[in-house]
Design a protein around this motif. Structure first.
Motif, PDB file in Angstrom:
ATOM      1  N   PHE A  23      -5.839  -0.718  -8.654  1.00  0.00           N
ATOM      2  CA  PHE A  23      -7.160  -0.089  -8.583  1.00  0.00           C
ATOM      3  C   PHE A  23      -8.274  -1.118  -8.758  1.00  0.00           C
ATOM      4  O   PHE A  23      -9.309  -1.050  -8.080  1.00  0.00           O
ATOM      5  N   ALA A  24      -8.068  -2.083  -9.650  1.00  0.00           N
ATOM      6  CA  ALA A  24      -9.076  -3.117  -9.857  1.00  0.00           C
ATOM      7  C   ALA A  24      -9.247  -3.978  -8.607  1.00  0.00           C
ATOM      8  O   ALA A  24     -10.368  -4.340  -8.230  1.00  0.00           O
ATOM      9  N   THR A  25      -8.140  -4.312  -7.947  1.00  0.00           N
ATOM     10  CA  THR A  25      -8.213  -5.122  -6.733  1.00  0.00           C
ATOM     11  C   THR A  25      -8.863  -4.347  -5.594  1.00  0.00           C
ATOM     12  O   THR A  25      -9.636  -4.903  -4.803  1.00  0.00           O
ATOM     13  N   ALA A  26      -8.565  -3.052  -5.508  1.00  0.00           N
ATOM     14  CA  ALA A  26      -9.212  -2.221  -4.492  1.00  0.00           C
ATOM     15  C   ALA A  26     -10.724  -2.237  -4.666  1.00  0.00           C
ATOM     16  O   ALA A  26     -11.478  -2.202  -3.686  1.00  0.00           O
ATOM     17  N   LEU A 167      -0.812   2.126  -4.658  1.00  0.00           N
ATOM     18  CA  LEU A 167      -1.222   1.735  -3.312  1.00  0.00           C
ATOM     19  C   LEU A 167      -1.329   2.951  -2.395  1.00  0.00           C
ATOM     20  O   LEU A 167      -2.222   3.021  -1.541  1.00  0.00           O
ATOM     21  N   ALA A 168      -0.439   3.910  -2.575  1.00  0.00           N
ATOM     22  CA  ALA A 168      -0.506   5.136  -1.777  1.00  0.00           C
ATOM     23  C   ALA A 168      -1.767   5.931  -2.116  1.00  0.00           C
ATOM     24  O   ALA A 168      -2.402   6.514  -1.233  1.00  0.00           O
ATOM     25  N   LEU A 169      -2.137   5.947  -3.384  1.00  0.00           N
ATOM     26  CA  LEU A 169      -3.365   6.634  -3.786  1.00  0.00           C
ATOM     27  C   LEU A 169      -4.588   5.943  -3.189  1.00  0.00           C
ATOM     28  O   LEU A 169      -5.523   6.596  -2.719  1.00  0.00           O
ATOM     29  N   HIS A 176      -5.529   2.975   4.908  1.00  0.00           N
ATOM     30  CA  HIS A 176      -4.359   2.097   4.859  1.00  0.00           C
ATOM     31  C   HIS A 176      -4.735   0.621   4.972  1.00  0.00           C
ATOM     32  O   HIS A 176      -4.038  -0.245   4.430  1.00  0.00           O
ATOM     33  N   GLU A 177      -5.836   0.318   5.680  1.00  0.00           N
ATOM     34  CA  GLU A 177      -6.226  -1.085   5.798  1.00  0.00           C
ATOM     35  C   GLU A 177      -6.571  -1.668   4.433  1.00  0.00           C
ATOM     36  O   GLU A 177      -6.190  -2.795   4.099  1.00  0.00           O
ATOM     37  N   TYR A 310       5.798   4.187  11.022  1.00  0.00           N
ATOM     38  CA  TYR A 310       6.014   3.201   9.955  1.00  0.00           C
ATOM     39  C   TYR A 310       5.282   1.907  10.286  1.00  0.00           C
ATOM     40  O   TYR A 310       4.610   1.320   9.435  1.00  0.00           O
ATOM     41  N   ARG A 311       5.408   1.438  11.527  1.00  0.00           N
ATOM     42  CA  ARG A 311       4.738   0.188  11.905  1.00  0.00           C
ATOM     43  C   ARG A 311       3.224   0.326  11.820  1.00  0.00           C
ATOM     44  O   ARG A 311       2.532  -0.586  11.341  1.00  0.00           O
ATOM     45  N   ARG A 312       2.678   1.449  12.263  1.00  0.00           N
ATOM     46  CA  ARG A 312       1.226   1.638  12.204  1.00  0.00           C
ATOM     47  C   ARG A 312       0.708   1.575  10.774  1.00  0.00           C
ATOM     48  O   ARG A 312      -0.391   1.094  10.515  1.00  0.00           O
ATOM     49  N   ARG A 313       1.520   2.040   9.852  1.00  0.00           N
ATOM     50  CA  ARG A 313       1.069   2.099   8.458  1.00  0.00           C
ATOM     51  C   ARG A 313       1.349   0.832   7.675  1.00  0.00           C
ATOM     52  O   ARG A 313       0.574   0.475   6.784  1.00  0.00           O
ATOM     53  N   PHE A 314       2.438   0.119   8.010  1.00  0.00           N
ATOM     54  CA  PHE A 314       2.874  -0.948   7.123  1.00  0.00           C
ATOM     55  C   PHE A 314       3.067  -2.303   7.794  1.00  0.00           C
ATOM     56  O   PHE A 314       3.579  -3.217   7.184  1.00  0.00           O
TER      57      PHE A 314
END
Length: 321
Positions: A23-26, A167-169, A176-177, A310-314
């Motif tokens: 969260f801090a990095t976000a 990370l999902a939150l 996602h970016e 999966y590829r689009r997200r990760f």
């Protein structure tokens, strides 16, 4: 967004520190996106299971105001903590003021004790899953996924899975970016889908006691495009097909050779989708799955998402932090 992380004596330090750093990095990428607070049953020093101490400024009972995300840490002391009625009542009060509630590792047992998981699907550390299911039969426990979202309740597997959950939150809140940028910034594994198993294929079984079989597993995981049929593997192991299948299944805890090979190939496909721009037919060929239709079917079975999604997200893209 106000994030409140609840800790207690004997908590697992990474259950708190991992999500807090996410969260801090976000907030570096999206200025001041999150405001993280750590609370405990009583303010002051709180000792983690590893011996380090965290000092908290607020107790559960003194916290006021609305909360965006309430997150509860786990730890070896959870069986004792859940007997503290004041802690459980405090969680109930805070949850009523939170937009969403989450747990890391065995913190799910504290949410369950507060009645917050009744009628919900939830996960926890695989070592605590049986206890959660037996003690709380109204909870639909699934010990396999890394994390589970059921409505406004999120639960995650053991320790480092709390990073995946956080990370999902972030992905849900900021996209996602941003989540990918946070993962790269923290130099952690790109955020995994919740449906992914807690175990990679090699981790999913105990190490075989026979050296030829241990070597064979290494070969399978390193060479997904090779002929990995039972006759070929039996020949490499120096056994008859029937004997090989029986010994392999016994040594792997019930996983047949074919099932292990399929899981290993699905794991290899996942890594290629994350790290390369290969088209799906190339991914299928390089992982021994043959054609995109088989890749799709196997990938859905093991990772519960399509290869394209999966590829689009990760998929990892070059980026500086």
């Amino acid at each position: 967004m106000r994030v409140v992380i609840v800790i207690h004596e004997g908590f697992q330090l990474l259950d708190m520190a991992g999500p807090a750093d996410v969260f801090a990095t976000a907030s570096l990428f999206r200025r001041d996106a999150y405001d993280v607070e750590v609370v405990a049953p009583a303010k002051g020093p709180v000792r983690a299971s590893g011996g380090l101490t965290t000092t908290v400024e607020h107790s559960l009972g003194s916290l006021t105001g609305e909360i965006d995300t309430l997150m509860v840490a786990g730890g070896l002391a959870v069986p004792q903590v859940r007997q503290d009625g004041a802690v459980i009542e405090g969680l109930v009060r805070l949850a009523a003021r939170a937009r969403r509630v989450a747990s890391v590792c065995s913190g799910a047992l504290l949410l369950a004790e507060a009645g917050l998981l009744d009628g919900r699907r939830a996960t926890t550390h695989w070592l605590a899953a049986k206890e959660l299911a037996e003690r709380h039969p109204d909870v639909d426990v699934d010990a396999d996924p890394i994390y589970i979202k059921d409505g406004d309740i999120w639960t995650s597997a053991g320790v480092t899975a709390g990073i995946d959950l956080a990370l999902a939150l972030v992905a849900e809140d900021l996209g996602h970016e941003v989540a990918r940028d946070v993962a790269r910034g923290l130099v952690v594994y790109l955020h995994r889908p919740g449906g992914q198993s807690q175990f990679s294929t090699p981790m999913a079984i105990a190490a075989p006691s026979r050296e030829p079989l241990r070597d064979l597993l290494v070969f399978i995981d390193a060479n997904p495009a090779e002929d990995l049929s039972v006759p070929a593997l039996a020949g490499r192991a120096g056994m008859s097909e029937r004997h090989f299948s029986r010994v392999f299944t016994e040594q792997s805890g019930g996983l047949s050779p074919g099932r292990y090979v399929e899981r290993s190939r699905a794991d290899a496909a996942r890594r290629l989708l994350e790290a390369t721009d290969h088209p799906l037919d190339t991914v299928a060929r390089l992982t021994g799955l043959g054609v995109p239709e088989t890749l799709y079917r196997v990938f859905r079975r093991h990772w519960r998402v399509s290869p394209g999604d999966y590829r689009r997200r990760f998929h990892s893209r070059r980026s500086s932090f």
